[in-house]
Motif scaffolding. Structure first.
Motif, PDB file in Angstrom:
ATOM      1  N   GLY B 218       0.802  -1.212   0.000  1.00 23.75           N
ATOM      2  CA  GLY B 218       0.000   0.000   0.000  1.00 23.75           C
ATOM      3  C   GLY B 218       0.840   1.269   0.000  1.00 23.75           C
ATOM      4  O   GLY B 218       1.894   1.363   0.629  1.00 23.75           O
ATOM      5  N   ARG B 219       0.313   2.238  -0.771  1.00 25.73           N
ATOM      6  CA  ARG B 219       0.972   3.534  -0.842  1.00 25.73           C
ATOM      7  C   ARG B 219      -0.171   4.478  -1.169  1.00 25.73           C
ATOM      8  O   ARG B 219      -1.262   4.024  -1.551  1.00 25.73           O
ATOM      9  N   ILE B 220       0.000   5.788  -0.990  1.00 24.66           N
ATOM     10  CA  ILE B 220      -1.102   6.699  -1.297  1.00 24.66           C
ATOM     11  C   ILE B 220      -1.144   6.908  -2.806  1.00 24.66           C
ATOM     12  O   ILE B 220      -0.185   7.399  -3.397  1.00 24.66           O
ATOM     13  N   LYS B 221      -2.266   6.541  -3.412  1.00 26.17           N
ATOM     14  CA  LYS B 221      -2.404   6.669  -4.856  1.00 26.17           C
ATOM     15  C   LYS B 221      -2.867   8.080  -5.212  1.00 26.17           C
ATOM     16  O   LYS B 221      -2.364   8.693  -6.149  1.00 26.17           O
ATOM     17  N   ALA B 222      -3.830   8.588  -4.450  1.00 27.82           N
ATOM     18  CA  ALA B 222      -4.367   9.914  -4.751  1.00 27.82           C
ATOM     19  C   ALA B 222      -4.998  10.501  -3.513  1.00 27.82           C
ATOM     20  O   ALA B 222      -5.429   9.756  -2.625  1.00 27.82           O
ATOM     21  N   LEU B 223      -5.017  11.819  -3.429  1.00 30.25           N
ATOM     22  CA  LEU B 223      -5.712  12.515  -2.350  1.00 30.25           C
ATOM     23  C   LEU B 223      -6.862  13.283  -2.980  1.00 30.25           C
ATOM     24  O   LEU B 223      -6.647  14.075  -3.894  1.00 30.25           O
ATOM     25  N   VAL B 224      -8.060  13.025  -2.503  1.00 30.12           N
ATOM     26  CA  VAL B 224      -9.232  13.679  -3.083  1.00 30.12           C
ATOM     27  C   VAL B 224      -9.801  14.664  -2.064  1.00 30.12           C
ATOM     28  O   VAL B 224     -10.091  14.287  -0.931  1.00 30.12           O
ATOM     29  N   GLU B 225      -9.919  15.928  -2.487  1.00 34.67           N
ATOM     30  CA  GLU B 225     -10.560  16.944  -1.647  1.00 34.67           C
ATOM     31  C   GLU B 225     -12.074  16.760  -1.796  1.00 34.67           C
ATOM     32  O   GLU B 225     -12.589  16.778  -2.914  1.00 34.67           O
ATOM     33  N   VAL B 226     -12.797  16.540  -0.685  1.00 34.51           N
ATOM     34  CA  VAL B 226     -14.236  16.284  -0.808  1.00 34.51           C
ATOM     35  C   VAL B 226     -14.983  17.568  -1.149  1.00 34.51           C
ATOM     36  O   VAL B 226     -15.833  17.599  -2.039  1.00 34.51           O
ATOM     37  N   GLY B 227     -14.698  18.636  -0.435  1.00 32.63           N
ATOM     38  CA  GLY B 227     -15.229  19.938  -0.804  1.00 32.63           C
ATOM     39  C   GLY B 227     -16.725  20.128  -0.631  1.00 32.63           C
ATOM     40  O   GLY B 227     -17.287  21.078  -1.171  1.00 32.63           O
ATOM     41  N   LEU B 228     -17.391  19.238   0.092  1.00 31.45           N
ATOM     42  CA  LEU B 228     -18.811  19.439   0.372  1.00 31.45           C
ATOM     43  C   LEU B 228     -18.949  20.337   1.594  1.00 31.45           C
ATOM     44  O   LEU B 228     -18.114  20.287   2.484  1.00 31.45           O
ATOM     45  N   PRO B 229     -20.011  21.189   1.633  1.00 29.91           N
ATOM     46  CA  PRO B 229     -20.130  22.139   2.737  1.00 29.91           C
ATOM     47  C   PRO B 229     -20.328  21.450   4.088  1.00 29.91           C
ATOM     48  O   PRO B 229     -20.845  20.339   4.152  1.00 29.91           O
ATOM     49  N   ARG B 230     -19.881  22.091   5.163  1.00 27.48           N
ATOM     50  CA  ARG B 230     -20.092  21.658   6.535  1.00 27.48           C
ATOM     51  C   ARG B 230     -20.958  22.699   7.218  1.00 27.48           C
ATOM     52  O   ARG B 230     -20.875  23.868   6.839  1.00 27.48           O
ATOM     53  N   PRO B 231     -21.685  22.396   8.260  1.00 24.35           N
ATOM     54  CA  PRO B 231     -21.928  21.036   8.756  1.00 24.35           C
ATOM     55  C   PRO B 231     -22.766  20.227   7.781  1.00 24.35           C
ATOM     56  O   PRO B 231     -23.653  20.761   7.150  1.00 24.35           O
ATOM     57  N   ARG B 232     -22.415  18.922   7.722  1.00 22.67           N
ATOM     58  CA  ARG B 232     -23.128  18.057   6.795  1.00 22.67           C
ATOM     59  C   ARG B 232     -24.130  17.199   7.552  1.00 22.67           C
ATOM     60  O   ARG B 232     -23.923  16.885   8.706  1.00 22.67           O
ATOM     61  N   CYS B 246     -18.226  10.694  -5.163  1.00 23.64           N
ATOM     62  CA  CYS B 246     -18.217   9.230  -4.972  1.00 23.64           C
ATOM     63  C   CYS B 246     -17.688   8.548  -6.237  1.00 23.64           C
ATOM     64  O   CYS B 246     -16.884   7.622  -6.165  1.00 23.64           O
ATOM     65  N   GLU B 247     -18.171   9.036  -7.389  1.00 22.97           N
ATOM     66  CA  GLU B 247     -17.758   8.444  -8.653  1.00 22.97           C
ATOM     67  C   GLU B 247     -16.247   8.582  -8.838  1.00 22.97           C
ATOM     68  O   GLU B 247     -15.575   7.625  -9.219  1.00 22.97           O
ATOM     69  N   ASP B 248     -15.720   9.783  -8.531  1.00 25.47           N
ATOM     70  CA  ASP B 248     -14.271  10.017  -8.651  1.00 25.47           C
ATOM     71  C   ASP B 248     -13.490   9.009  -7.805  1.00 25.47           C
ATOM     72  O   ASP B 248     -12.544   8.358  -8.276  1.00 25.47           O
ATOM     73  N   VAL B 249     -13.884   8.933  -6.546  1.00 24.86           N
ATOM     74  CA  VAL B 249     -13.136   8.084  -5.611  1.00 24.86           C
ATOM     75  C   VAL B 249     -13.277   6.621  -6.023  1.00 24.86           C
ATOM     76  O   VAL B 249     -12.310   5.859  -6.031  1.00 24.86           O
ATOM     77  N   TRP B 250     -14.508   6.246  -6.367  1.00 23.61           N
ATOM     78  CA  TRP B 250     -14.767   4.867  -6.724  1.00 23.61           C
ATOM     79  C   TRP B 250     -13.948   4.447  -7.936  1.00 23.61           C
ATOM     80  O   TRP B 250     -13.420   3.326  -7.991  1.00 23.61           O
ATOM     81  N   ALA B 251     -13.808   5.367  -8.910  1.00 25.53           N
ATOM     82  CA  ALA B 251     -13.004   5.068 -10.097  1.00 25.53           C
ATOM     83  C   ALA B 251     -11.566   4.750  -9.695  1.00 25.53           C
ATOM     84  O   ALA B 251     -10.959   3.792 -10.204  1.00 25.53           O
ATOM     85  N   LEU B 252     -11.031   5.528  -8.762  1.00 26.83           N
ATOM     86  CA  LEU B 252      -9.656   5.293  -8.297  1.00 26.83           C
ATOM     87  C   LEU B 252      -9.537   3.959  -7.567  1.00 26.83           C
ATOM     88  O   LEU B 252      -8.598   3.192  -7.782  1.00 26.83           O
ATOM     89  N   VAL B 253     -10.524   3.688  -6.699  1.00 24.62           N
ATOM     90  CA  VAL B 253     -10.482   2.440  -5.922  1.00 24.62           C
ATOM     91  C   VAL B 253     -10.610   1.239  -6.854  1.00 24.62           C
ATOM     92  O   VAL B 253      -9.913   0.239  -6.703  1.00 24.62           O
ATOM     93  N   ARG B 254     -11.510   1.392  -7.850  1.00 21.21           N
ATOM     94  CA  ARG B 254     -11.759   0.273  -8.752  1.00 21.21           C
ATOM     95  C   ARG B 254     -10.491  -0.145  -9.484  1.00 21.21           C
ATOM     96  O   ARG B 254     -10.176  -1.327  -9.581  1.00 21.21           O
ATOM     97  N   GLU B 255      -9.751   0.856  -9.964  1.00 18.36           N
ATOM     98  CA  GLU B 255      -8.478   0.559 -10.643  1.00 18.36           C
ATOM     99  C   GLU B 255      -7.589  -0.326  -9.779  1.00 18.36           C
ATOM    100  O   GLU B 255      -7.008  -1.302 -10.248  1.00 18.36           O
ATOM    101  N   GLU B 256      -7.513   0.066  -8.497  1.00 21.15           N
ATOM    102  CA  GLU B 256      -6.603  -0.653  -7.597  1.00 21.15           C
ATOM    103  C   GLU B 256      -7.137  -2.025  -7.239  1.00 21.15           C
ATOM    104  O   GLU B 256      -6.383  -2.979  -7.085  1.00 21.15           O
ATOM    105  N   ALA B 257      -8.480  -2.095  -7.080  1.00 21.86           N
ATOM    106  CA  ALA B 257      -9.071  -3.395  -6.746  1.00 21.86           C
ATOM    107  C   ALA B 257      -8.806  -4.370  -7.892  1.00 21.86           C
ATOM    108  O   ALA B 257      -8.474  -5.540  -7.673  1.00 21.86           O
ATOM    109  N   ARG B 258      -8.940  -3.865  -9.143  1.00 18.54           N
ATOM    110  CA  ARG B 258      -8.640  -4.699 -10.324  1.00 18.54           C
ATOM    111  C   ARG B 258      -7.183  -5.146 -10.281  1.00 18.54           C
ATOM    112  O   ARG B 258      -6.878  -6.315 -10.462  1.00 18.54           O
ATOM    113  N   ALA B 259      -6.308  -4.167 -10.004  1.00 23.70           N
ATOM    114  CA  ALA B 259      -4.872  -4.475  -9.959  1.00 23.70           C
ATOM    115  C   ALA B 259      -4.603  -5.519  -8.885  1.00 23.70           C
ATOM    116  O   ALA B 259      -3.821  -6.454  -9.097  1.00 23.70           O
ATOM    117  N   ALA B 260      -5.279  -5.369  -7.747  1.00 22.53           N
ATOM    118  CA  ALA B 260      -5.066  -6.316  -6.646  1.00 22.53           C
ATOM    119  C   ALA B 260      -5.467  -7.713  -7.078  1.00 22.53           C
ATOM    120  O   ALA B 260      -4.756  -8.687  -6.834  1.00 22.53           O
TER     121      ALA B 260
END
Lengths: 265, 276
Positions: B218-232, B246-260
């Motif tokens: 494991g290593r950090i692949k990407a850092l995603v700024e959520v940027g949704l207003p608070r309080p949520r 969610c789509e952005d993050v999921w796309a990144l995770v999916r790549e890695e899950a496939r690789a795994a």
């Protein structure tokens, strides 16, 4: 809770009494109609009368007391030593390496076979019976405790450390209480073993106790006396196990198994 | 990045040694800075070492290489400055709800018995467990157990909250409620949070930033700024921005899950080849 529970519990108890009562009835019938000679199998009534006489005369209580004392002392020593060694084996690698082969060999070996040697060393009175009791039941306690203490969930230890528990306090604060259900189970397994060992030692060496009294009665061709002792042995063993079960329920109130009926979700 | 760094991972490596086997790199070269009072979620394919990362900060495991700094100093042995919430609660089963919450307080210096009791009561109220104080964990549902665990950790007032898939063992409804509760508690009393999860929605709902990890090592692949207003609160789930993130993050995770999975397949092939 309440009436319904109590009723099912009564029904269970009644069901549990069926087989002993049937056996008792068979015994009564076999003796009443002289299917078996009364020398081989005395009538239940005769055994009850004999029990009453021996209790009144104080001989049976004295014998039961002697057996109970030997059992308590040997079991107490085995519990303290066994739990201590078991914990040490689980926590200290050196102790495990030293003790593992010893426990593996000693656990399945018939300790009662040491009795002649023990009589040679310690005579025929209390000491050899206590020693045989300790030797017989200490190894299951060691093995059960070691398995319980080694199997403590590491997340429990981590969470205790995380909440500020010092490393030296982990044993007392986490390992021991977390392993307690298995330790108590090991102690429950060990009790009948100690009881059997003590009674058999009494039968083989005399020197009083219920086992000694039993052998004496058979030697004197006194079947009612022998059966009275057998009944007393059964009752004493039953009571000792029941006391331990009660103790378990008391110290493990928190345990899932003891709570099965009280889960609220 | 706003604020000073609370936790810094600097080229962190951790080799896992299976019993009787050769060391396997579980984490290799993890670098990440978490600001004071920031809520960072860590997501990644299973087996990528995200929980290990958290256990390293907590001091449960020794680093193989690199540094982890807390307030600029290397992290030491486990302690109540870094409060951990575990996936399977890790409550002491032989202690009642109240005794569990008091446990950490009893080990804190300078608190008299009355203060400890008052604090315990306050945190029991915070997680809405009044009336259950004297029950044992075995008598509680999963959600209640995790509320006890959260109260137990918060009561010691840690600087940093380390949460290891805390809602992973709960059913979907309970999880939703617990997420809302955590958001409410956190917005009232901000803390630096490192939150490990495999649930992308959960990460987007809760976090300021999301660290997506690669497959093992494991290593950090990407850092995603959520940027949704608070309080949520849960209402944010219906926004277009939430779905997009969610789509952005999921796309990144999916790549890695496939690789795994490909990696596992490859390893299987090599092993089979070796066996022949």
């Amino acid at each position: 809770m309440g009436r319904r529970d109590r009723r099912t519990r009564l029904a269970d108890a009644a069901l549990g009494a069926v087989l002993p009562l049937l056996l008792l009835a068979a015994w009564e019938i076999a003796t009443r109609f002289a299917l078996v000679s009364s020398f081989l199998l005395p009538r239940p009534g005769a055994v009850v009368v004999r029990l009453a006489e021996e209790i009144a005369a104080g001989t049976l209580p004295a014998a039961a007391g002697a057996t109970l004392l030997r059992l308590t002392v040997s079991y107490g020593i085995a519990a303290v030593v066994g739990v201590g060694l078991g914990i040490a084996m689980a926590r200290l690698r050196t102790v495990r390496w030293v003790l593992d082969p010893v426990v593996s060999i000693a656990l399945p070996s018939p300790k009662i076979s040491l009795l002649p040697v023990l009589v040679l060393w310690f005579g025929v009175f209390d000491t050899p019976k206590i020693v045989i009791g300790v030797l017989s039941c200490v190894f299951p306690i060691v093995a059960g405790t070691a398995a319980g203490a080694a199997g403590v969930d590491r997340h429990l230890i981590w969470s205790a450390e995380n909440l500020g528990t010092r490393p030296g306090a982990l044993l007392w604060r986490v390992v021991l209480p977390a392993a307690l259900p298995q330790i108590v189970t090991a102690l429950q397994v060990a009790l009948p073993i100690a009881f059997i060992a003590v009674v058999v030692a009494e039968m083989l060496t005399g020197g009083g106790g219920l086992g000694g009294g039993l052998i004496e009665a058979t030697r004197l061709a006194d079947p009612a006396g022998a059966f009275a002792h057998l009944v007393a042995i059964g009752v004493l063993g039953f009571l000792a196990m029941a006391a331990l079960r009660r103790l378990r329920r008391f110290i493990l109130v928190w345990h899932e198994e003891e709570q099965r009926q009280g889960v609220i979700i | 990045m706003a604020g000073r760094s609370k936790i810094v991972f600097d080229a962190v490596r951790y080799d896992y040694t299976p019993p009787g086997g050769a060391p396997v790199p579980a984490l290799d070269g993890v670098s990440l800075a978490i600001a004071e009072d920031e809520f960072v979620a860590v997501v990644g394919p299973s087996g990528c070492g995200k929980s290990t990362l958290l256990h390293l900060v907590a001091g449960f495991l020794p680093l193989s290489d690199g540094r982890i700094l807390l307030d600029g100093r290397p992290v030491g042995p486990p302690g109540p400055d870094r409060g951990v919430v575990f996936q399977h609660f890790a409550l002491f089963p032989w202690k009642t709800v109240r005794q569990n919450i008091l446990y950490g307080l009893e080990r804190k210096r300078g608190l008299d018995a009355d203060t400890r009791r008052a604090l315990a009561r306050r945190y029991i109220e915070m997680v809405r467990l009044e009336g259950f104080e004297d029950l044992y964990p075995a008598q509680l549902s999963g959600g209640m157990k995790q509320r006890v665990a959260i109260a137990r950790t918060l009561a010691t007032q840690p600087d940093v909250l380390l949460m290891d898939e805390p809602f992973g063992a709960l059913d979907a409804q309970t999880r939703g409620l617990m997420q809302e509760e955590l958001l409410a508690i956190w917005s009232r009393r901000r803390k630096t949070v490192l939150f490990v999860t495999h649930d992308v929605h959960e990460a987007v709902l809760l976090a300021d930033r999301i660290a997506v990890m690669t497959a093992r090592p494991g290593r950090i692949k990407a850092l995603v700024e959520v940027g949704l207003p608070r309080p949520r609160d849960r209402a944010v789930i219906r926004s277009a921005a939430f779905a997009e993130r969610c789509e952005d993050v999921w796309a990144l995770v999916r790549e890695e899950a496939r690789a795994a999975e490909a990696g596992v397949g490859q390893m299987g092939a090599t092993e089979a080849g070796g066996a022949r």
